[in-house]
Design an enzyme around this catalytic site. Structure first.
Site, mmCIF file in Angstrom:
data_model
loop_
_atom_site.group_PDB
_atom_site.id
_atom_site.type_symbol
_atom_site.label_atom_id
_atom_site.label_comp_id
_atom_site.label_asym_id
_atom_site.label_seq_id
_atom_site.Cartn_x
_atom_site.Cartn_y
_atom_site.Cartn_z
ATOM 1 N N LEU A 180 30.349 -15.406 80.426
ATOM 2 C CA LEU A 180 28.936 -15.119 80.652
ATOM 3 C C LEU A 180 28.176 -16.373 81.091
ATOM 4 C CD1 LEU A 180 26.381 -13.296 80.437
ATOM 5 C CD2 LEU A 180 26.306 -13.893 78.000
ATOM 6 N N GLU B 222 26.762 -19.891 82.516
ATOM 7 C CA GLU B 222 26.849 -20.588 83.794
ATOM 8 C C GLU B 222 26.043 -21.877 83.717
ATOM 9 O OE1 GLU B 222 27.044 -16.536 86.575
ATOM 10 O OE2 GLU B 222 25.513 -18.066 86.952
ATOM 11 N N TRP C 269 31.799 -23.494 80.138
ATOM 12 C CA TRP C 269 32.007 -23.525 78.687
ATOM 13 C C TRP C 269 32.728 -22.269 78.182
ATOM 14 C CZ3 TRP C 269 26.469 -23.682 79.970
ATOM 15 C CH2 TRP C 269 26.061 -24.955 80.372
ATOM 16 N N ARG D 283 37.393 -38.865 42.439
ATOM 17 C CA ARG D 283 36.821 -40.173 42.729
ATOM 18 C C ARG D 283 35.983 -40.663 41.547
ATOM 19 N NH1 ARG D 283 36.962 -44.969 45.570
ATOM 20 N NH2 ARG D 283 34.862 -45.682 46.112
ATOM 21 N N GLY E 88 32.633 -43.638 52.230
ATOM 22 C CA GLY E 88 33.351 -44.233 53.353
ATOM 23 C C GLY E 88 34.557 -43.413 53.769
ATOM 24 N N GLU F 55 27.348 -18.594 71.613
ATOM 25 C CA GLU F 55 27.017 -17.181 71.367
ATOM 26 C C GLU F 55 25.562 -16.997 70.932
ATOM 27 O OE1 GLU F 55 29.877 -14.499 69.751
ATOM 28 O OE2 GLU F 55 31.529 -15.849 70.239
ATOM 29 N N THR G 194 22.024 -19.770 70.920
ATOM 30 C CA THR G 194 21.559 -20.899 70.117
ATOM 31 C C THR G 194 20.710 -20.421 68.941
ATOM 32 O OG1 THR G 194 19.529 -21.128 71.414
ATOM 33 C CG2 THR G 194 21.469 -22.345 72.193
#
Length: 379
Positions: A125, A127, A156, A268, A340, A363, A365
């Site tokens: 679709l 362009e 795309w 962590r 990090g 599809e 925005t």
């Protein structure tokens, strides 16, 4: 109102989770880094029924509901958003549009191949000058009697180089504007059909995204889906369902990033204790969990609307708008929680942050979703 999943839904969830963990996890970083299309994994998705989940079994599909599709998309997107967008395009845009609006001959010819994963499709679709404004089609399909002569460029296009089947939106009658647009089935072997270079993308780098170029491509009239001038309505109706797929992809990216952040926070240590015990981290995780659950409910509501033949234009737009924002926010926070380590590839969350961004763009925005929602409010 029942929020529990059926036994079938739970089985699909487990199958998708097992596939994602056992088949997609290994090598996902390398595929992202080197832009490797997951060829073998896509074939296995087809064998498991994930490439034609909502297709009628008489055409080789799984015959499942949209809720099942949301569940599977979330689990696969937790691990590899590149694989899930390939699955989403094939299910939501290609198979659904063909089954819903195609002729019996078209369905018999193509759906078994698409639903099995033997081949997969692409939806063309967008362009260079027709992204959000899908009415501004410059690709032309001139009526030559027994065929159309197609010229133009598409941008795309997901699965652009690996697909064998393309649904191409093109303008036949400029004076009729959106009512002069058609949708045509095209294949790679048609003379004059060329695939452009691969796009160098920030995220979903394992999926192949290309431009398509058409130079006097002859497309038989029997390859048109629907009546003359039905192409724009086809695109809008198909994209409404496609938004459920992308909303589910965004949900999966968010929940995958959250699970990694939660696991890391329990391992962590900082200032003598696991970082989960610090309120700054615990509150981040709490916010992430709430937002993900809200996004999941919006995705399920849109899927329920579709399965129950309700108008799902607004609910799918709401799901995509919110879930894509949650994906972006959650992935950013997951990187922050990892500190990090979040900035390096081996911990996965930096990839998820890059993958999340596209869910706010393709599809439709986020701005387009707000237009759809606001128009629905005043209609």
């Amino acid at each position: 109102m029942d929020f529990s999943l059926t036994e079938e839904h739970l089985m699909i969830q487990q199958a998708a989770r097992d596939f994602a963990q056992n088949e997609l996890w290994e090598g996902v970083i390398e595929r992202d880094e080197k832009q490797i299309f997951p060829t073998e994994q896509v074939k296995k998705m087809g064998q498991l029924g994930f490439m034609g989940m909502m297709v009628d079994p008489k055409y080789g599909g799984s015959g499942l509901d949209t809720i099942s599709y949301v569940i599977a998309m979330e689990e696969i997107s937790k691990v590899d958003a590149s694989a899930s967008v390939i699955m989403s395009v094939n299910n939501s845009l290609v198979c659904w549009g063909l089954e819903e609006f195609g002729t019996e001959e078209q369905k018999q010819k193509w759906l078994p191949l698409l639903a099995s994963g033997e081949i997969h499709g692409a939806f063309a679709l967008s362009e260079p000058e027709a992204g959000s404004d899908a009415t501004s089609q410059k690709t032309t399909a001139i009526d030559m009697g027994d065929h159309y002569l197609v010229n133009g460029t598409k941008n795309w296009i997901t699965n652009g180089n690996t697909a064998s089947f393309y649904l191409v939106i093109a303008q036949t009658d400029v004076e009729k504007k959106s009512k002069g647009i058609n949708v045509l089935i095209m294949t790679r072997d048609m003379p004059g059909f060329t695939v452009g270079p691969k796009e160098q993308k920030m995220g979903i780098r394992g999926s192949d995204t290309h431009s398509l170029l058409f130079n006097d491509v002859k497309v038989p009239k029997e390859n048109r889906i629907g009546e003359e001038g039905f192409g724009f309505k086809f695109a809008m109706k198909t994209l409404a369902g496609g938004r459920i797929g992308i909303a589910s992809q965004a949900l999966g990216i968010a929940s995958g990033a959250f699970e990694l952040a939660l696991k890391y926070s329990k391992q962590r240590k900082s200032f003598g204790t696991e970082i989960f015990n610090h309120q700054a981290i615990a509150f981040k995780l709490a916010d992430m969990a709430v937002n993900i659950e809200a996004a999941r409910h919006l995705c399920m509501k849109a899927a329920w609307d579709k399965d129950n033949h309700k108008n799902y234009d607004m609910s799918s737009a709401m799901a995509k708008l919110y879930a894509s924002q949650v994906a972006m926010d959650t992935a950013v926070e997951a990187v922050q929680i990892h500190g990090g380590n979040g900035y390096v590839k081996e911990y996965h969350v930096e990839r998820m942050m890059r993958d999340a961004k596209i869910t706010q763009i393709y599809e439709g925005t986020s701005e387009i979703q707000k237009i759809v929602i606001s128009r629905g409010l005043i209609s």
